[in-house]
Design a protein around this motif. Structure first.
Motif, PDB file in Angstrom:
ATOM      1  N   GLU A 394       1.131  -0.999  -0.327  1.00 59.89           N
ATOM      2  CA  GLU A 394      -0.105  -0.315   0.019  1.00 59.89           C
ATOM      3  C   GLU A 394       1.052   0.954   0.040  1.00 59.89           C
ATOM      4  OE1 GLU A 394      -3.331   2.295   2.587  1.00 59.89           O
ATOM      5  OE2 GLU A 394      -2.675   0.469   3.239  1.00 59.89           O
ATOM      6  N   ILE A 395       0.257   2.773  -0.388  1.00 58.21           N
ATOM      7  CA  ILE A 395       1.059   3.845  -0.837  1.00 58.21           C
ATOM      8  C   ILE A 395       0.162   4.273   0.291  1.00 58.21           C
ATOM      9  CG2 ILE A 395       2.077   5.176  -2.438  1.00 58.21           C
ATOM     10  CD1 ILE A 395       2.522   3.190  -4.563  1.00 58.21           C
ATOM     11  N   SER A 396       1.389   5.633   1.192  1.00 58.32           N
ATOM     12  CA  SER A 396       0.548   6.697   1.652  1.00 58.32           C
ATOM     13  C   SER A 396       0.850   7.717   0.839  1.00 58.32           C
ATOM     14  CB  SER A 396       1.028   7.002   2.853  1.00 58.32           C
ATOM     15  OG  SER A 396       2.582   6.749   3.166  1.00 58.32           O
ATOM     16  N   LEU A 397       0.241   8.935   0.468  1.00 62.19           N
ATOM     17  CA  LEU A 397       0.540  10.257   0.266  1.00 62.19           C
ATOM     18  C   LEU A 397       1.899  11.253   0.553  1.00 62.19           C
ATOM     19  CD1 LEU A 397      -2.712  11.739   0.824  1.00 62.19           C
ATOM     20  CD2 LEU A 397      -2.413  10.636  -0.754  1.00 62.19           C
ATOM     21  N   SER A 398       2.507  10.271   1.603  1.00 61.13           N
ATOM     22  CA  SER A 398       4.094  10.607   1.820  1.00 61.13           C
ATOM     23  C   SER A 398       4.476   9.962   0.724  1.00 61.13           C
ATOM     24  CB  SER A 398       4.206  10.546   3.483  1.00 61.13           C
ATOM     25  OG  SER A 398       4.295   9.119   3.323  1.00 61.13           O
ATOM     26  N   GLY A 399       4.392   8.959   0.104  1.00 62.49           N
ATOM     27  CA  GLY A 399       5.010   8.422  -0.698  1.00 62.49           C
ATOM     28  C   GLY A 399       6.009   7.219   0.177  1.00 62.49           C
ATOM     29  N   GLU A 400       5.249   7.085   1.530  1.00 60.82           N
ATOM     30  CA  GLU A 400       6.030   5.774   1.734  1.00 60.82           C
ATOM     31  C   GLU A 400       5.120   3.918   1.353  1.00 60.82           C
ATOM     32  OE1 GLU A 400       5.313   3.948   6.659  1.00 60.82           O
ATOM     33  OE2 GLU A 400       4.721   6.052   6.123  1.00 60.82           O
ATOM     34  N   VAL A 401       5.925   3.108   1.466  1.00 59.96           N
ATOM     35  CA  VAL A 401       4.948   1.862   0.955  1.00 59.96           C
ATOM     36  C   VAL A 401       4.922   0.898   2.807  1.00 59.96           C
ATOM     37  CG1 VAL A 401       5.576  -0.085  -0.528  1.00 59.96           C
ATOM     38  CG2 VAL A 401       6.475   1.985  -0.577  1.00 59.96           C
ATOM     39  N   ARG A 402       3.554   0.594   2.710  1.00 60.45           N
ATOM     40  CA  ARG A 402       3.126   0.422   3.977  1.00 60.45           C
ATOM     41  C   ARG A 402       2.742  -1.445   4.219  1.00 60.45           C
ATOM     42  NH1 ARG A 402       0.637   4.281   7.565  1.00 60.45           N
ATOM     43  NH2 ARG A 402      -0.029   3.030   8.321  1.00 60.45           N
ATOM     44  N   PRO A 403       2.563  -1.850   5.202  1.00 61.76           N
ATOM     45  CA  PRO A 403       2.151  -3.182   4.777  1.00 61.76           C
ATOM     46  C   PRO A 403       1.428  -3.532   4.607  1.00 61.76           C
ATOM     47  CG  PRO A 403       3.148  -2.804   7.395  1.00 61.76           C
ATOM     48  CD  PRO A 403       3.265  -1.185   6.222  1.00 61.76           C
TER      49      PRO A 403
END
Length: 455
Positions: A394-403
């Motif tokens: 999953e991608i957050s708006l900050s560009g982080e890849v989340r589990p």
């Protein structure tokens, strides 16, 4: 002037009003109010004179309740969506687009269940008995001991089901039934609500499982009042894209099993064939993977499913770039494009973007963000992903890849199909099933796609 006892019922949402208006106050639809005569004003609960009530009998939570019995129909994909089989005394509402194969599926369910000793009845309000019998012959079910009937009168159907003992009854469809207790025409909100309520009561009282076929609107929702979906125990949607032979049976509501469970079928000349391994069906493993393709390891219900995301980024020939997506949420695509531009330095403002989920499957889980972004970046950079690589995250708006959930199950399904590596959240770098390239940020994942040593 309205007659005494007359109400105006919206044919879109089912709300009742005391007088006619051009626009429904409940849903905002225009010209949907139809006059219907009611013996009692809506919402009134006047008890009969001299009636006596018993009062409520409360019980505690500590009482042990055995699990509900199940009727195994013999169609394993249908039983899977039901939660292990049809529960006696339950009511199931099945919806789907015209021609998708609802009647074919239920004839198959009834035929295979009847061969297993289940007393089944198939009541059609849209076709004659000869038409139903002809479909059964084409499917090789002519010897199945299913009782057929063609009837639209609710009173006749209820009386017939009371005379004989059945375990499973199919009503095709609920919109064709009419009750002589109401003046509204068949298919109206009043008639659909009355027919559904009477059949659900019959199912609970006599312990017979009833499957109701429902038509859908152009928006894809089941036609009729939403109260029908609250009456029944389970709501299933039968989905399929035109031009594809694949059909997905998806559970939207289930009081006796998990929701969002899916069953996969393939339409053929002899009916629907069950697909035991959907991942192998939706993937094309022949040849090298082209630029713009990424294999997504997803979860549908309780089963992992691998499917290919295909993207094409091309120069725009017109002033306004096009954004077209099939099988995924268009709003989610807009968000991923914005993150790719803001966090990864890729530019799509002057390019057409097309995104497609291969095989006609529709993906809704956020775990597909990274697969869509990888496919878009692969097409924009003209760099193909490795043939043996799966992608999820999953991608957050900050560009982080989340589990995401059930990451181990996704990796095991990929390994079973011959994949050896994965581009996934950084939390999985220590996984032993596949060689995982972990990415904590989207920019790291995009940079990895262009590196030669990764291939």
């Amino acid at each position: 002037m309205a007659r005494d006892g007359a109400v105006y019922v919206c044919q879109s949402c089912g709300s009742a009003q005391s007088k006619w208006a051009g626009q429904c106050a409940g849903c905002g639809a225009w010209n949907t109010l139809v006059e219907e005569v009611s013996s009692r004003p809506p919402g009134a609960m006047a008890p009969a004179k001299g009636a006596r009530t018993r009062g409520l009998a409360f019980e505690g939570l500590e009482d042990e309740v055995p699990p509900p019995a199940r009727i195994a129909t013999g169609v394993e994909e249908f039983d899977r969506v039901c939660g292990g089989g049809v529960v006696p005394g339950s009511a199931i509402l099945l919806g789907g687009d015209p021609g998708v194969g609802k009647s074919t599926l239920l004839m198959q369910v009834a035929g295979h269940a009847a061969r297993r000793g289940v007393a089944c009845a198939y009541i059609s309000g849209e076709e004659a008995v000869e038409q139903v019998r002809g479909r059964a012959q084409r499917m090789g079910l002519s010897d199945a001991p299913v009782k057929l009937a063609a009837e639209t009168s609710l009173r006749e159907i209820v009386e017939g089901l009371k005379r004989e003992k059945f375990d499973l009854v199919v009503i095709d469809s609920i919109q064709t039934l009419w009750s002589d207790a109401h003046e509204a025409g068949p298919g109206s909100v009043t008639q659909v609500r009355a027919a559904a309520g009477e059949l659900v009561r019959l199912a609970k009282k006599r312990g017979v499982a009833v499957i109701l076929v429902g038509h859908v609107t152009k928006e894809g929702a089941i036609a009729g009042p939403r109260v029908v979906e609250h009456m029944v125990d389970a709501v299933f949607a039968f989905e399929g894209e035109r031009g594809y032979p694949f059909r997905i049976l998806r559970g939207a509501k289930n009081r006796f099993g998990a929701t969002d469970e899916i069953g996969v079928f393939e339409m053929g000349d002899a009916g629907l064939a069950e697909v035991k391994n959907p991942s192998a069906l939706f993937l094309n493993t022949a040849g090298e993977r082209a630029a713009g393709a990424a294999v997504f390891a997803g979860i549908e219900g309780s089963r992992p499913v691998l499917v290919e995301f295909q993207a094409l980024v091309a120069p725009s020939a017109y002033g306004t770039p096009r954004r077209a997506v099939v099988g995924w949420d268009s709003g989610r695509l807009a968000m991923v494009l914005a993150v790719l531009e803001a966090r990864c330095g890729l530019h799509f403002g002057d390019r057409d973007v097309y995104l497609n989920v291969a095989g006609g499957l529709r993906i809704s889980e956020p775990a597909a963000d990274l697969a869509a972004a990888a496919a878009l970046a692969s097409s924009a950079l003209d760099e193909a992903l490795p043939q043996d690589c799966v992608v999820f995250g999953e991608i957050s708006l900050s560009g982080e890849v989340r589990p995401v959930s059930r990451m181990d199950s996704r990796l095991k399904e990929a390994a079973k199909l011959g994949f050896r590596r994965a581009l996934a959240p950084a939390d999985l770098e220590s996984a032993s099933v596949l060689r995982v390239t972990g990415a904590s940020r989207l920019s790291d994942a995009i940079r990895r796609i262009g590196e030669a040593d990764w291939k």
